[in-house]
Design a protein around this motif. Structure first.
Motif, PDB file in Angstrom:
ATOM      1  N   SER A   1      45.010  44.225  42.496  1.00 13.36           N
ATOM      2  CA  SER A   1      45.008  44.624  41.125  1.00 13.36           C
ATOM      3  C   SER A   1      45.253  43.824  39.851  1.00 13.36           C
ATOM      4  O   SER A   1      43.695  44.053  39.064  1.00 13.36           O
ATOM      5  N   ALA A   2      45.972  43.189  39.884  1.00 11.97           N
ATOM      6  CA  ALA A   2      46.327  41.954  38.311  1.00 11.97           C
ATOM      7  C   ALA A   2      45.152  41.408  38.594  1.00 11.97           C
ATOM      8  O   ALA A   2      44.659  40.462  37.820  1.00 11.97           O
ATOM      9  N   PHE A   3      44.650  40.527  39.781  1.00 10.71           N
ATOM     10  CA  PHE A   3      43.420  39.787  39.829  1.00 10.71           C
ATOM     11  C   PHE A   3      42.478  39.864  39.338  1.00 10.71           C
ATOM     12  O   PHE A   3      41.817  39.642  38.770  1.00 10.71           O
ATOM     13  N   GLY A   4      42.208  41.653  39.120  1.00 11.00           N
ATOM     14  CA  GLY A   4      40.471  42.050  38.840  1.00 11.00           C
ATOM     15  C   GLY A   4      40.901  42.391  37.831  1.00 11.00           C
ATOM     16  O   GLY A   4      39.823  42.413  37.070  1.00 11.00           O
ATOM     17  N   ARG A   5      42.153  42.518  37.078  1.00 10.99           N
ATOM     18  CA  ARG A   5      42.046  43.093  35.340  1.00 10.99           C
ATOM     19  C   ARG A   5      41.813  41.689  34.142  1.00 10.99           C
ATOM     20  O   ARG A   5      41.154  41.594  33.592  1.00 10.99           O
ATOM     21  N   VAL A   6      42.732  40.511  35.142  1.00  8.50           N
ATOM     22  CA  VAL A   6      42.836  39.369  34.605  1.00  8.50           C
ATOM     23  C   VAL A   6      41.338  37.805  34.699  1.00  8.50           C
ATOM     24  O   VAL A   6      41.173  37.852  34.107  1.00  8.50           O
ATOM     25  N   VAL A   7      41.342  38.098  36.085  1.00  4.07           N
ATOM     26  CA  VAL A   7      40.372  37.368  36.439  1.00  4.07           C
ATOM     27  C   VAL A   7      38.929  37.921  37.248  1.00  4.07           C
ATOM     28  O   VAL A   7      37.841  37.586  36.080  1.00  4.07           O
ATOM     29  N   LEU A   8      38.779  38.723  37.181  1.00  2.00           N
ATOM     30  CA  LEU A   8      37.779  40.003  37.808  1.00  2.00           C
ATOM     31  C   LEU A   8      37.029  40.367  36.769  1.00  2.00           C
ATOM     32  O   LEU A   8      36.253  40.319  36.525  1.00  2.00           O
ATOM     33  N   MET A   9      37.979  40.860  35.333  1.00  2.00           N
ATOM     34  CA  MET A   9      36.634  41.898  34.101  1.00  2.00           C
ATOM     35  C   MET A   9      35.967  40.819  33.624  1.00  2.00           C
ATOM     36  O   MET A   9      34.559  41.141  33.483  1.00  2.00           O
TER      37      MET A   9
END
Length: 310
Positions: A99-107
């Motif tokens: 979740s956190a990686f997706g929002r901060v890095v992946l998006m």
């Protein structure tokens, strides 16, 4: 050798189910079973252990899967590559990330990818649960820790590092801890493990060894995303992944503490099936991810061995 039978065996090996493999291939269960039996007869070995409850690969089946999956993937990818020479990567790309990686890095990566390749349609599952890559139809997933499934390809990425943080206001009010044990006198904000129901213990490195420390505080969350907001408000101390707090640290909203005791990094990998190895969609996603996040450094031992071979 019957390539279609090999293709059907590989799908059965991925699903460990004749029924699921047949459904994904769009053929009958009996047809898949006959194709695998025919392949076993051609090879003169048993590829699968069959019983009424489950399927499993025999040692010969595992060897055949590991050797044939990349070869068949290369053949299928060759046809796709020839098509891709005439067009941009297109169609649905389904990925999953914590979740956190997706929002901060992946998006931000995905936003740029869609601008560069407007023919793409991206479906993202941002969740801390372990998704089933094959069963749920993912092109690739981002996973932490060791990847033990030998049927999958795992590309090591730059590892995840962790930091212990608090706001300057909190530290001015409560003081600066010098050793991890001093956190017993501080309000440590926690996350409850969804599997055990207990708060997650914090990790530190002391005397070159990892140490798990049970901490306590008056605020517990069901997942880690709100920790940063509470810490910025001066509620207490948190331990989070570095990428998650980078901007808050740069703005001076949070301050790293106990830095000489930072915990060991976590492995991070991009995982996909061998059949996806040369997919144009996956290739551009992988390139964008590596350009932004980076790949795992090559261990010193391997570097020295490579230099010795030159």
């Amino acid at each position: 050798m019957d390539l279609n039978a090999i293709r059907q065996f590989l799908k059965v090996a991925e699903c460990l189910s004749f029924t699921d493999a047949a459904a994904q291939l769009g053929v009958t269960q009996s047809g898949v079973s006959r194709a695998v039996s025919r392949l076993e007869h051609q090879l003169g070995v048993r590829l699968l252990h069959r019983n009424t409850r489950r399927l499993s690969l025999t040692p010969d089946g595992m060897v055949f899967y590991e050797r044939s999956a990349p070869l068949l993937g290369d053949l299928e990818a060759l046809g796709q590559e020839l098509q891709d020479r005439r067009s941009s990567p297109s169609g649905r790309l389904k990925v999953s990330a914590p979740s956190a990686f997706g929002r901060v890095v992946l998006m931000p990566i995905l936003a740029r990818l869609l601008v560069a390749h407007p023919q793409l349609n991206i479906e993202v599952v941002m969740s801390d649960r372990i998704v089933d890559l094959v069963e749920e139809g993912f092109d690739a997933v981002l996973r932490t820790g060791e990847i033990r499934d030998q049927r999958l390809i795992a590309r090591p990425l730059a590892p995840l590092t962790w930091q212990t943080l608090a706001s300057p206001e909190y530290l001015a009010r409560q003081g600066m801890p010098v050793y991890p044990d001093e956190l017993a006198a501080h309000n440590c904000l926690q996350v409850r493990n969804p599997h055990t129901g207990r708060p997650v213990r914090w990790r530190f490195t002391e005397a070159n060894q990892e140490r798990m420390l049970a901490v306590d505080g008056n605020l517990v969350f069901d997942h880690g995303d709100p920790l940063l907001d509470a810490a910025r408000l001066g509620v207490g101390v948190v331990q989070v992944m570095t990428f998650f707090a980078r901007e808050a640290i740069a703005r001076g909203e949070l301050q790293p503490i106990l830095t000489e005791f930072n915990p060991p990094a976590h492995k991070l990998s991009l995982v996909h099936q061998p059949s996806k190895l040369h997919s144009a969609k996956l290739r551009v996603f992988k390139e964008a991810l590596l350009a932004e996040w980076g790949e795992a450094p090559v261990p010193q031992r391997i570097q020295e061995e490579a230099r010795g071979r030159k």
